[in-house]
Design a protein around this motif. Structure first.
Motif, mmCIF file in Angstrom:
data_model
loop_
_atom_site.group_PDB
_atom_site.id
_atom_site.type_symbol
_atom_site.label_atom_id
_atom_site.label_comp_id
_atom_site.label_asym_id
_atom_site.label_seq_id
_atom_site.Cartn_x
_atom_site.Cartn_y
_atom_site.Cartn_z
ATOM 1 N N VAL A 193 166.764 27.194 -58.296
ATOM 2 C CA VAL A 193 167.113 27.271 -56.875
ATOM 3 C C VAL A 193 166.720 28.651 -56.355
ATOM 4 O O VAL A 193 167.000 29.668 -56.994
ATOM 5 N N THR A 194 166.091 28.679 -55.192
ATOM 6 C CA THR A 194 165.645 29.950 -54.628
ATOM 7 C C THR A 194 165.796 29.929 -53.118
ATOM 8 O O THR A 194 166.203 28.922 -52.524
ATOM 9 N N LEU A 195 165.487 31.044 -52.512
ATOM 10 C CA LEU A 195 165.424 31.190 -51.058
ATOM 11 C C LEU A 195 164.009 31.630 -50.689
ATOM 12 O O LEU A 195 163.248 32.075 -51.545
ATOM 13 N N LEU A 196 163.669 31.535 -49.406
ATOM 14 C CA LEU A 196 162.350 31.988 -48.956
ATOM 15 C C LEU A 196 162.392 33.503 -48.722
ATOM 16 O O LEU A 196 162.153 33.994 -47.615
ATOM 17 N N GLU A 197 162.721 34.224 -49.787
ATOM 18 C CA GLU A 197 162.767 35.682 -49.758
ATOM 19 C C GLU A 197 162.069 36.210 -51.005
ATOM 20 O O GLU A 197 161.994 35.517 -52.027
ATOM 21 N N MET A 225 168.824 26.655 -48.207
ATOM 22 C CA MET A 225 169.193 27.374 -46.979
ATOM 23 C C MET A 225 167.985 27.697 -46.105
ATOM 24 O O MET A 225 167.825 28.820 -45.623
ATOM 25 N N VAL A 226 167.115 26.701 -45.934
ATOM 26 C CA VAL A 226 165.937 26.886 -45.084
ATOM 27 C C VAL A 226 166.368 26.798 -43.625
ATOM 28 O O VAL A 226 166.973 25.807 -43.204
ATOM 29 N N ARG A 227 166.059 27.828 -42.862
ATOM 30 C CA ARG A 227 166.456 27.857 -41.458
ATOM 31 C C ARG A 227 165.501 27.017 -40.614
ATOM 32 O O ARG A 227 164.279 27.077 -40.801
ATOM 33 N N PRO A 228 166.036 26.254 -39.668
ATOM 34 C CA PRO A 228 165.164 25.420 -38.828
ATOM 35 C C PRO A 228 164.340 26.293 -37.884
ATOM 36 O O PRO A 228 164.759 27.412 -37.534
ATOM 37 N N LEU A 289 154.743 23.381 -59.679
ATOM 38 C CA LEU A 289 155.916 22.518 -59.795
ATOM 39 C C LEU A 289 156.212 21.864 -58.452
ATOM 40 O O LEU A 289 155.845 22.397 -57.394
ATOM 41 N N PRO A 290 156.893 20.705 -58.470
ATOM 42 C CA PRO A 290 157.348 20.137 -57.195
ATOM 43 C C PRO A 290 158.308 21.111 -56.502
ATOM 44 O O PRO A 290 159.155 21.729 -57.152
ATOM 45 N N VAL A 291 158.167 21.251 -55.200
ATOM 46 C CA VAL A 291 159.037 22.134 -54.415
ATOM 47 C C VAL A 291 159.722 21.302 -53.342
ATOM 48 O O VAL A 291 159.058 20.615 -52.558
ATOM 49 N N HIS A 292 161.046 21.343 -53.325
ATOM 50 C CA HIS A 292 161.827 20.612 -52.323
ATOM 51 C C HIS A 292 162.636 21.610 -51.509
ATOM 52 O O HIS A 292 163.126 22.612 -52.044
ATOM 53 N N GLU A 293 162.774 21.329 -50.226
ATOM 54 C CA GLU A 293 163.513 22.234 -49.344
ATOM 55 C C GLU A 293 164.798 21.581 -48.852
ATOM 56 O O GLU A 293 164.833 20.382 -48.558
ATOM 57 N N LEU A 294 165.842 22.393 -48.801
ATOM 58 C CA LEU A 294 167.135 21.954 -48.294
ATOM 59 C C LEU A 294 167.523 22.868 -47.137
ATOM 60 O O LEU A 294 167.349 24.080 -47.216
ATOM 61 N N LEU A 306 177.994 18.614 -48.388
ATOM 62 C CA LEU A 306 177.532 18.204 -49.716
ATOM 63 C C LEU A 306 176.922 16.811 -49.672
ATOM 64 O O LEU A 306 175.873 16.561 -50.268
ATOM 65 N N TYR A 307 177.586 15.893 -48.987
ATOM 66 C CA TYR A 307 177.055 14.532 -48.900
ATOM 67 C C TYR A 307 175.752 14.497 -48.114
ATOM 68 O O TYR A 307 174.848 13.701 -48.425
ATOM 69 N N ARG A 308 175.627 15.366 -47.123
ATOM 70 C CA ARG A 308 174.365 15.431 -46.382
ATOM 71 C C ARG A 308 173.240 15.907 -47.292
ATOM 72 O O ARG A 308 172.136 15.343 -47.303
ATOM 73 N N LEU A 309 173.506 16.966 -48.072
ATOM 74 C CA LEU A 309 172.491 17.463 -49.002
ATOM 75 C C LEU A 309 172.161 16.415 -50.060
ATOM 76 O O LEU A 309 171.001 16.262 -50.453
ATOM 77 N N ALA A 310 173.180 15.679 -50.530
ATOM 78 C CA ALA A 310 172.940 14.625 -51.522
ATOM 79 C C ALA A 310 172.018 13.553 -50.956
ATOM 80 O O ALA A 310 171.117 13.058 -51.648
#
Length: 318
Positions: A193-197, A225-228, A289-294, A306-310
């Motif tokens: 898990v990472t951030l765009l930093e 924690m990707v900001r819109p 690697l596959p990269v997914h954003e939340l 949590l349910y939204r992220l799930a």
């Protein structure tokens, strides 16, 4: 979902939200009729806080129902209790094991030998992966481990290899080998898990290199924690303050002359952040690697979040 993986190890630099991602993944994998186990190994009781429940005991307890109707269980592994289980399993100490705990021998052993603590924590999680019920089916369809931070994840997972080399015969050796077979198998994936930093991305890249060097299977990178986006298109902050003030005045805004400078400064800051995020996305894309954003949850991480992220994880088909 999960491509046959049954042990999902979730790590990340501190502050990236790895516990949140692990909890959301446990919910996402709890599809209809499936059971998942969410394991905590750091003693922080972060899972209990996320699910708004009492502190977890050293037992597997159901804490939630997944979006697909499955069940989510949780376990906070205690190294002392895990060592007692281990002693009873292989040496049948019974009351003698409890006596060792009363005199502090268990705590002494796990404190002076950090590697032993890691062996016990990972061993307990792998036991849950291998466990079958009376009907012969897996006790859990997936086990998700909220693991230590990226900086020590490779050593944490690889400690059994060292133990197997030190203890070349006997139950300790065989247990260490069994755990490493699980950790290095196609059933396991270590997710970062990472951030765009810059710092979290660099630590993620370093962690992936260490995991690969240790022969441990890496899964996906979760950008949390990707900001819109604020604007439909990137701003052009090199504009003329006087021209902007005139345009604001024509639009009917009072004090336009005082607004132009701060607005341009904010535009420059926003453009710099977009450029930084684009550079970090390029770095992550180069990891192979596959990269997914939340998304960043503006309302904070609660049960609804949590349910939204799930749901998003299920749509991304980890």
């Amino acid at each position: 979902m999960s491509s046959g993986r049954r042990l999902h190890v979730v790590s990340g630099k501190g502050g990236t939200g790895k516990t949140t991602v692990a909890a959301a993944l446990a919910l996402a994998l709890a599809e209809e009729g499936r059971r998942t186990l969410l394991v905590e190994v750091e003693g922080r009781q972060g899972i209990a806080q996320l699910f708004e429940t009492e502190p977890l005991p050293y037992e597997e307890r159901r804490i939630a129902i997944g979006p697909g109707g499955g069940e989510v269980f949780a376990l906070a592994i205690d190294a002392e209790r895990a060592l007692l289980d281990y002693l009873q399993m292989f040496y049948k100490l019974g009351g003698a094991g409890r006596a060792l705990r009363r005199i502090g021998a268990i705590d002494f052993a796990t404190t002076i030998a950090p590697g032993l603590r890691d062996v016990l924590l990972t061993g307990k999680a792998c036991e849950a992966v291998r466990r079958r019920g009376q009907d012969g089916r897996w006790a859990y369809d997936a086990v998700i481990m909220d693991a230590p931070p990226t900086g020590r994840i490779a050593r944490f997972l690889g400690v059994h290899h060292e133990v197997a080399g030190l203890a070349r015969v006997g139950p300790v050796h065989h247990q260490a080998q069994a755990v490493m077979r699980v950790l290095k198998s196609a059933e396991t994936a270590v997710h970062l898990v990472t951030l765009l930093e810059e710092m979290p991305v660099q630590e993620t890249a370093d962690g992936i290199a260490e995991l690969r060097a240790a022969g441990l299977p890496v899964g996906v990178v979760a950008v949390n924690m990707v900001r819109p986006p604020v604007l439909a298109a990137p701003p052009r902050p090199e504009g003329d303050p006087a021209a902007l003030a005139e345009a604001l005045a024509r639009a009917g805004l009072g004090g336009a002359a005082g607004l132009a400078g701060p607005l341009l400064a904010e535009g420059r800051e926003y453009a710099a952040r977009l450029a930084l995020e684009a550079a970090q996305r390029a770095e992550l894309a180069g990891l192979g690697l596959p990269v997914h954003e939340l998304p960043l949850l503006a309302e904070g991480v609660d049960l609804a979040g949590l349910y939204r992220l799930a749901r998003l994880l299920r749509e991304q088909r980890w």
